[in-house]
Structures are given as structure tokens and as C-alpha cells.
Design an enzyme around this catalytic site. Structure first.
Site, PDB file in Angstrom:
ATOM      1  N   GLN A  35       6.815  64.533  37.850  1.00 53.20           N
ATOM      2  CA  GLN A  35       5.448  65.024  37.809  1.00 53.20           C
ATOM      3  C   GLN A  35       4.878  64.696  36.436  1.00 53.20           C
ATOM      4  OE1 GLN A  35       6.790  69.012  39.492  1.00 53.20           O
ATOM      5  NE2 GLN A  35       4.686  68.949  40.272  1.00 53.20           N
ATOM      6  N   SER A  36       3.585  64.393  36.391  1.00 53.30           N
ATOM      7  CA  SER A  36       3.005  63.745  35.215  1.00 53.30           C
ATOM      8  C   SER A  36       2.938  64.648  33.998  1.00 53.30           C
ATOM      9  CB  SER A  36       1.603  63.224  35.546  1.00 53.30           C
ATOM     10  OG  SER A  36       1.681  62.270  36.584  1.00 53.30           O
ATOM     11  N   THR A  37       2.659  65.912  34.170  1.00 49.29           N
ATOM     12  CA  THR A  37       2.429  66.793  33.027  1.00 49.29           C
ATOM     13  C   THR A  37       3.264  68.056  33.145  1.00 49.29           C
ATOM     14  OG1 THR A  37       0.577  67.935  34.094  1.00 49.29           O
ATOM     15  CG2 THR A  37       0.063  65.945  32.839  1.00 49.29           C
ATOM     16  N   GLN A  44       1.731  70.556  35.575  1.00 49.63           N
ATOM     17  CA  GLN A  44       2.079  70.351  36.975  1.00 49.63           C
ATOM     18  C   GLN A  44       3.472  70.886  37.298  1.00 49.63           C
ATOM     19  OE1 GLN A  44       1.604  66.174  37.679  1.00 49.63           O
ATOM     20  NE2 GLN A  44      -0.629  66.269  37.792  1.00 49.63           N
TER      21      GLN A  44
END
Length: 690
Positions: free
Chosen positions: A22-24, A27
Site C-alpha cells: 500500500q502506497s502510504t 492507507q
């Protein structure tokens, strides 16, 4: 699942990987359903025939973007295992989980095709060895990268729109805080407000950030710093002031109440992959994308802020001008002013005069951090060592070496020119080929024509840059140095006579002569007080010499312990102080001042550190009071007899006192002297060695 027939026994015998990402961090913490769905892919692997113990989940890259492979250890481990033929299938929820960078994505596809690894997502399974599957995977990777680009464009557009209205929420500097209703106000902590106000007031009073730093360090004041990330995120830490922290406060327009966006611009050439916050450089005020005054509560007025910026710019300009001025003919007797640099930190040394002597001092730590100078050296011995080296190079052999180095530099420059010329030819061919491709395309095919036009323009730009680099190199062509025979003879004559004339020259003349051959000097002090002097001569030659400088103290150093160990061993062996001094000099040890140890210096060390000699054997010697008691006289009587030469005996070389051998012969001789039967007594020296 689509493509299940592509799974063979060779795949089932190897590992199956489920890649989670997941990107961040936001998230990962708040969108946990996505991670749950990605972990559910294990069920599909079981349905395809893999055993549970063969399935591994890679989730080390949670909270990291797929725009770069840097900073994603899980992805790096995945690529390495594919290259080792350990993985039969890689399964992800979608292709964008694996990579949003075309270079990384196609590298992974190439490895999977070579080592027979299947790639799967929620839509099906794909084998990179199959042309159609690889084409589809390549298209998915391209769309994933394009999606990231379009997302960034939309986010940037929204950010710029809010910034133009002054509504964009930014990180506030220390001293400004947001209330629960997002209203910006001054920090309620009075100590923070007053400390920041003191910074601005002192800058107006003192005029330079360096003087403000010195004031804060001498006063023992710290600066507040609100942490935006890390273990103490949201807290205010009080840290030692530095020049960087002070200039950051003085340059920040938020303290003048202005909302600013676009003060820094990211430079891709300086950016570290995987760290988007790096590589940013400050832009001039005219290039800021937004500047709205009176948005925040202010510590100073906008007029005062602009005046501070002008003063900071003037200070920087003065420093640059001072550095550009050749420091050759400054007044004073320091011959190397402007040439010497610190061998520890590389900064230039300045000269500090004290009464009838001078020192070379490195004050970079004092200027930037308010700390103690890292190097301060007595200048006279260094000047003498450099002058001696200068006399030594005024020989025909050194002039020949200068010519050799100059010729080598010229030859190297011609090689560089040749490479630049080849680069220009290559760029000319690339530009010509790009032009031919552009001319051959149908102008109605606008998509291809636009791409070919961009390639042509890029090729022309590269050609222009290569031609400019070649022109600059040609303008800077060094000419080989040829020393005429008459000048060579004159140099040889000067080399012989200059040491005689040197004391009669003026200081300016000496400095000018040294700078005809010397371009720089680096000084590095060793713990034993020896200064290594590295001299850079005109033409690129480098020579090294050294000079021993007096030390203020040896206490607390390793050298002190070595000296004490030699002295203790000598005292225990009952050696004389002169012999101990010789042992120290032979071992290459030196005192604080002076070139070598003497018996007097050894005596001082023995008294200072209270080094006691071994106790004498009582059965072999008598002390002077004991002998006086045996013969029935006062000890002063024996002292008088030793003074007038009637008792001849040297003192113990270690204890510096008199000891009489415990023998009947010595006792009878002393009794005869007492009874005036003999005029003089000779005491043997054998007892002095124990």
C-alpha cells in the site's frame, strides 16, 4: 481463474509469492480492507496446486510508493529470488502493486521470461514467455505508470488552486500552531514566542546571523524546534543553535505573516530515489507560485522581513567577495596567510596575532556551531618548514619536474578534446537521423509526428550542449611550460643565494616569492604534536614535510601514558634520570616543549606524578642519619665532612641521597675519621647499583 492451464509441475515445485503493498502509511493504518483482500490471494494459490508451506507473503514494502524500486527491500528480494529460479509464481492484487515504474517493471518481466516465472493478478495468470501475455503485461505496466502521472497532475492542480487562495494547509514553522478549527495563531508557549522574538531583535541589533549565533552560544540559549515526524512528532524540542537553524528562521516569510507556496523546487539530478523530499533548492522570490501577505499572525512586519533579506544577501555577498580576494599581501609577519587550509575539515585558516607571535586558526566550528576551534597552530615553525621546502624546490631538477607535469597536463587535455570531438560527431549523427525520421513520417499522423519532433529537438539540444562543452575546453587549453636556459640558470643561482638574502627581504617580498610556486598548503596535526604539511606547487606537484610544535599539555593523552610507563620502568630498574631521558628520546617520545627529554624534565615528571623508587634493602646500606648514630656524631658533622671533601662518596643516582654500605670496613673508616686518625675516607660506589 483465467490462465490456470499455464501452471506446470516445474512451477508447482517452486515457491509461490503473494506481494502486498500500500502506497502510504495512512492507507496501511486506515484502509485495512485492501490488505485483507490482498492476503486472500493465498486461497487462489492453494486452488492452483501450491501447498501452504510453499506460499510466502512479502509485506515489507507497506507504506512505500511503487514509483521507484529504491526503499522497497521486499521488491528487491523478489527480483533476486526470481533470478535464482526460486519462484514459480508472483501473485498481486493488480499490476500497480508490483511497480509503477516502466524500467523496474520491464526488468522484472525480462527476468520472469528467462527463469520461467508466472505473474498473476485478480484478472488471471500471465506467462512472460508468451508474446501475447507479455504484451498485455507491458500494457498494464504502462497504464499503471500513466495512472500515477495523471494522479500526480490532478493532485498538483488542486494543491496549486488552494495555494493561490491561501487555503492550502502547510507545515507551520515553530512558533505558529493551528487551533482545532484550523485557525493559525501564535504558539501559546510564551518561552517559544520570546525566544523567536529575541532572534529577530538580535539580528536587527547585531547585523549578522553569525553574531546572533555567537550571542546565543555564549548566553547558553537554545532554540525551539517542533518535530514534524519521528519519535517526538508534534513535540517541541530545545536544541543547540546552529547557523543553519538561525538562517532558516530569518528566511522564513511565515514569521512575517505571509502565506508562501513554491519556495523550493525539486531538482531530479539531486534527488535520492525513494525520498521525494530530497534534492530541493531554494527559488528566488520572483519565482514563488503564491505569495499572500497578512494570512498568519506575524512576529515581524513584512517590511522588516524584506530588510532582513537584503541584509542577509549583503552579508553573503561580502563573504563571497572576501573569499575571492587573493590574500597574498596582508600586513603582518605570517607568510602563509590565505594559503593554509585545515587538514581536518578542509576550511581556510585565518591568522591570529598575539603579542610577538601568531597562530593559524580554523574557526569554522566556531562560526557555524559556536564550538571551540578544531585547529590552532603556532605559525613560526610552520613558516620555517615551508620556507625550507621552498628553497629546496629552486633546483633545476624540480624545474624539470614542473615541465614534465605541464606536458602531461597538456597531453591529457588533448585526450579530453578528442573525446569531446567524438561526442559532437555522435550527436550530429543522432540529430541528422532524427531529422530524417521526422521528414519521412506522414504529417497527418500527428501522434507519431509529435513524438519524432520531440526526439529531434532533444537531439539538437544535446548537440548544442556538446558543441558548447567542446568550445569551452578549447578556450581553456593549457600551454606547456618551457623554461629557457637563461631562466633555468637564474633560478639555480637564486636557489643558491636566496637563503642568504631571505632575512633581509621585506614581508611583502617574501609572501610574493612564496606564491610564485605555492598554490595551497594543508595542515594536519597529529596527537604527538607533529604537524603534517602538504604543499601544493604550481603545476600540480605535491610534497609533504612536517614540523614539531610545542604542546600546551600532554595530560589525558595516550602519549602521556607511554612516557609514564618508560619513566616507571626506569625508576624500578634504578636507572639514572639521564639514562631514562635517553631511553625516552630513543623511543621517539618528545616533551611538550623542546626537542628531547633531559634529566631535569624526567625529575619534574617524577615529582609531578609521585613516582616512588623501590625501597632499598635494609641489610646492605645505612642512611646518613643511621651512620651518624653508629659513630656517635650529629648528621650535620657528616654533611660538613662531605662538603669539605673529607668524605668522598657520590649520591645515589636514583634517590639523590647518600647511603653507606653496611660493612665493617666502612664503619671502621668512619670511626678513624671521627678520631682524627685519617684525614679522608673513600666510600665505594658499588652500592649505588643495588
Amino acid at each position: 481463474m483465467n490462465g490456470a492451464t499455464k501452471v506446470r509441475d516445474t512451477h508447482l515445485s517452486r515457491q509461490a509469492i503473494v506481494y502486498l503493498r500500500q502506497s502510504t502509511t495512512k492507507q496501511v493504518l486506515h484502509h485495512q480492507e485492501s490488505a485483507f483482500n490482498q492476503r486472500g490471494l493465498q486461497t487462489r494459490l492453494l486452488e492452483l496446486g501450491w501447498k501452504a508451506e510453499q506460499i510466502d507473503i512479502i509485506d515489507e514494502d507497506q507504506g512505500h510508493s511503487a514509483a521507484h524500486s529504491a526503499g522497497r527491500p521486499g521488491f528487491g528480494q523478489l527480483v533476486a529470488n526470481v533470478g535464482l529460479s526460486k519462484i514459480g509464481i508472483i501473485l498481486g492484487y493488480e499490476v500497480s502493486r508490483l511497480s509503477r515504474n516502466n524500467a523496474d517493471w520491464h526488468q522484472l518481466l525480462e527476468l520472469c521470461a528467462i527463469f520461467d516465472t508466472i505473474i498473476g493478478d485478480a484478472d488471471g495468470l500471465y506467462h512472460p514467455r508468451d508474446f501475447n501475455d507479455r504484451l498485455l503485461l507491458g500494457l498494464k505496466g504502462t497504464m499503471s505508470a500513466a495512472e500515477l502521472h495523471s494522479l500526480r497532475l490532478r493532485l498538483d492542480a488542486g494543491r496549486l488552486s488552494k495555494a493561490a487562495r491561501g487555503e492550502l494547509i502547510q507545515h507551520l514553522p515553530t512558533g505558529l500552531v493551528r487551533s482545532p478549527d484550523q485557525t493559525v495563531m501564535l504558539d501559546p508557549d510564551q518561552s517559544i514566542r520570546e525566544r523567536l522574538q529575541l532572534v529577530f531583535a538580535k539580528f536587527v541589533e547585531l547585523g549578522t546571523a553569525q553574531k546572533v549565533l555567537t550571542f546565543f552560544v555564549r548566553a547558553g540559549l537554545k532554540l525551539p524546534r517542533r518535530q514534524t515526524s519521528g519519535l517526538f512528532a508534534g513535540e517541541v524540542l530545545w536544541k543547540d543553535p546552529t547557523s543553519a537553524s538561525l538562517t532558516s528562521i530569518l528566511h522564513n516569510p511565515a514569521y512575517a505573516g505571509a502565506f508562501v507556496h513554491g519556495r523550493r523546487r525539486a531538482d531530479p539530478t539531486r534527488q535520492v530515489p525513494g525520498r521525494p523530499a530530497t534534492g530541493r533548492s531554494r527559488r528566488p522570490q520572483a519565482e514563488w507560485s503564491a505569495l499572500i501577505p497578512d494570512v498568519y499572525p506575524a512576529y515581524i512586519t513584512w517590511e522588516q522581513y524584506e530588510e532582513n533579506q537584503r541584509r542577509l544577501a549583503q552579508n553573503t555577498l561580502r563573504i563571497q567577495q572576501r573569499l575571492l580576494v587573493k590574500q597574498a599581501h596582508r600586513s603582518g609577519c605570517a607568510l602563509l596567510s590565505g594559503l593554509v587550509r585545515c587538514g581536518h575539515c578542509g576550511h581556510a585558516l585565518h591568522v591570529s596575532y598575539k603579542e610577538n607571535r601568531f597562530q593559524y586558526v580554523c574557526s569554522s566550528r566556531s562560526r557555524h556551531y559556536g564550538k571551540r576551534s578544531c585547529l590552532y597552530l603556532t605559525g613560526q615553525p610552520i613558516d620555517e618548514a615551508v620556507t625550507t621546502a621552498f628553497f629546496a624546490v629552486l633546483r633545476p631538477a624540480e624545474i624539470d619536474a614542473l615541465e614534465t607535469v605541464s606536458q602531461e597536463q597538456s597531453r591529457t587535455h588533448h585526450e579530453v578534446l578528442r573525446q569531446l570531438e567524438l561526442e559532437v560527431l555522435r550527436m550530429q549523427y543522432a540529430a541528422h537521423r532524427a531529422q530524417q525520421q521526422y521528414d519521412a513520417v506522414d504529417p497527418r499522423n500527428r501522434l507519431i509526428a509529435a513524438t519524432l519532433e520531440d526526439r529531434w529537438e532533444a537531439a539538437l539540444l544535446a548537440l548544442r550542449q556538446a558543441e558548447e562543452a567542446l568550445a569551452d575546453a578549447r578556450r581553456q587549453t593549457p600551454q606547456p611550460i618551457r623554461v629557457p636556459t637563461a631562466l633555468r640558470d637564474a633560478f639555480a643561482n637564486v636557489g643558491r643565494r636566496l637563503p642568504e638574502l631571505w632575512p633581509h627581504l621585506t614581508w611583502d617580498a617574501k609572501k610574493s616569492l612564496l606564491r610564485t610556486l605555492i598554490t595551497g598548503i594543508h595542515l594536519h596535526r597529529q596527537p604527538d604534536g607533529v604537524v603534517e604539511i602538504r604543499i601544493v606547487w604550481v603545476g600540480g606537484l605535491v610534497s609533504e614535510t612536517s614540523s614539531r610544535l610545542p604542546r600546551f599539555s600532554l595530560r589525558g593523552t595516550e602519549l602521556e601514558q607511554r612516557i609514564l610507563e618508560v619513566i616507571r620502568q626506569g625508576i624500578q630498574a634504578r636507572r639514572s634520570h639521564a639514562r631514562i631521558a635517553a631511553d625516552l628520546n630513543q623511543a621517539g617520545l618528545h616533551p611538550c616543549r623542546g626537542e628531547q627529554f633531559t634529566a631535569r624534565i624526567v625529575t619534574k615528571w617524577k615529582r609531578r606524578y609521585r613516582i616512588a623508587p623501590p625501597p632499598p634493602e635494609q641489610s646492605t646500606t645505612w642512611t646518613l642519619p643511621e651512620m651518624a648514630q653508629h659513630i656517635g656524631r650529629d648528621p650535620s658533622w657528616i654533611h660538613r665532612k662531605i662538603s669539605n671533601g673529607q668524605i668522598v662518596m657520590p649520591p645515589d643516582p636514583l634517590e639523590r641521597c647518600r647511603r653507606f654500605p653496611q660493612t665493617e670496613e666502612v664503619l671502621h673508616a668512619m670511626l678513624k675519621l671521627k678520631n682524627h686518625e685519617v684525614h679522608q675516607v673513600m666510600i665505594p660506589e658499588v652500592h649505588n647499583n643495588g
